[in-house]
Motif scaffolding. Sequence first.
Motif, PDB file in Angstrom:
ATOM      1  N   HIS A 106      27.693  16.571 -21.621  1.00 30.38           N
ATOM      2  CA  HIS A 106      27.912  15.320 -22.355  1.00 30.38           C
ATOM      3  C   HIS A 106      29.396  15.143 -22.659  1.00 30.38           C
ATOM      4  O   HIS A 106      29.936  14.037 -22.543  1.00 30.38           O
ATOM      5  CB  HIS A 106      27.104  15.324 -23.650  1.00 30.38           C
ATOM      6  N   VAL A 110      32.750  12.483 -21.355  1.00 38.07           N
ATOM      7  CA  VAL A 110      33.770  11.864 -22.197  1.00 38.07           C
ATOM      8  C   VAL A 110      35.150  12.074 -21.581  1.00 38.07           C
ATOM      9  O   VAL A 110      35.976  11.154 -21.511  1.00 38.07           O
ATOM     10  CB  VAL A 110      33.738  12.454 -23.621  1.00 38.07           C
ATOM     11  N   ASP A 200      30.711  11.203 -28.589  1.00 40.33           N
ATOM     12  CA  ASP A 200      29.799  10.732 -27.545  1.00 40.33           C
ATOM     13  C   ASP A 200      28.478  10.334 -28.175  1.00 40.33           C
ATOM     14  O   ASP A 200      28.022  10.940 -29.152  1.00 40.33           O
ATOM     15  CB  ASP A 200      29.563  11.837 -26.503  1.00 40.33           C
ATOM     16  N   GLN A 202      24.704   8.907 -26.411  1.00 38.07           N
ATOM     17  CA  GLN A 202      24.002   8.433 -25.229  1.00 38.07           C
ATOM     18  C   GLN A 202      22.531   8.848 -25.287  1.00 38.07           C
ATOM     19  O   GLN A 202      22.159   9.810 -25.956  1.00 38.07           O
ATOM     20  CB  GLN A 202      24.648   8.972 -23.955  1.00 38.07           C
TER      21      GLN A 202
END
Length: 239
Positions: A106, A110, A200, A202
């Motif tokens: 993750h 970024v 982040d 998502q």
Amino acid sequence: MTKLLFHEDAYLRECDGTVTAHTDEGGIIVDQTVFYPTSGGQPGDNGMLVWDGGSIEIAIAMKGPNGAVVLIPAEPVGLPAVGQSLMQVLDWDRRYRHMRMHTALHLLSVVIPLAVTGGSIGAEKSRLDFDMPTAPANKDALNDTLNRLIDCDFLVSTEEITEVELDAQPTLVKTMSVQPPRGAGLIRLVRIGEGDNTADLQPCGGTHVRHTKEIGHVRIGKVEKKGRQNRRVNITLEA
């Protein structure tokens, strides 16, 4: 439907349960589980089932019909009977490496803010594929940035939004080929950071560490060309 205890606490290493069914292929379905089933690029968990008078090794957990998690034995012999109460025990070392890798990927998304075309998580090596026409100019700089983010020790948490809310924020979805599952009404998000200090956010149904520093030091490895515009970025954990 199997109750997914790993969504409530990804650090649970074992739990009890009751066998609710067998599949035609010899899989075992339980009412609740700590075993993560293969999905979203994260491999299914493995481990053991133990009950009075018996035990069996679980090679992998897979998704089944109607929200069930199917536990696949390494050897399809001596299955616990339907209605049997048992203990489920994870191969925790493998699962925890998957958690560290998943959170690291993750953060990689970024560091490399391009559309993700694929990905895979492994205990030893993981990767993301990007819509990346040209190779990174300075891989070492990307590596340093990734590890600096990890060292920020961001809190990793989950939350839910509606499908309508997600449709209003399409940039939350970074993957081009896979969309979050719909139909349940709510979509699970994984947030790295807090408030204005969010690194982040998502959609994700996988398991993650609670704090990014748990990931440890990561090394970006080979960047491979996979088609005209796709490049695969591999990472490994250094410990």
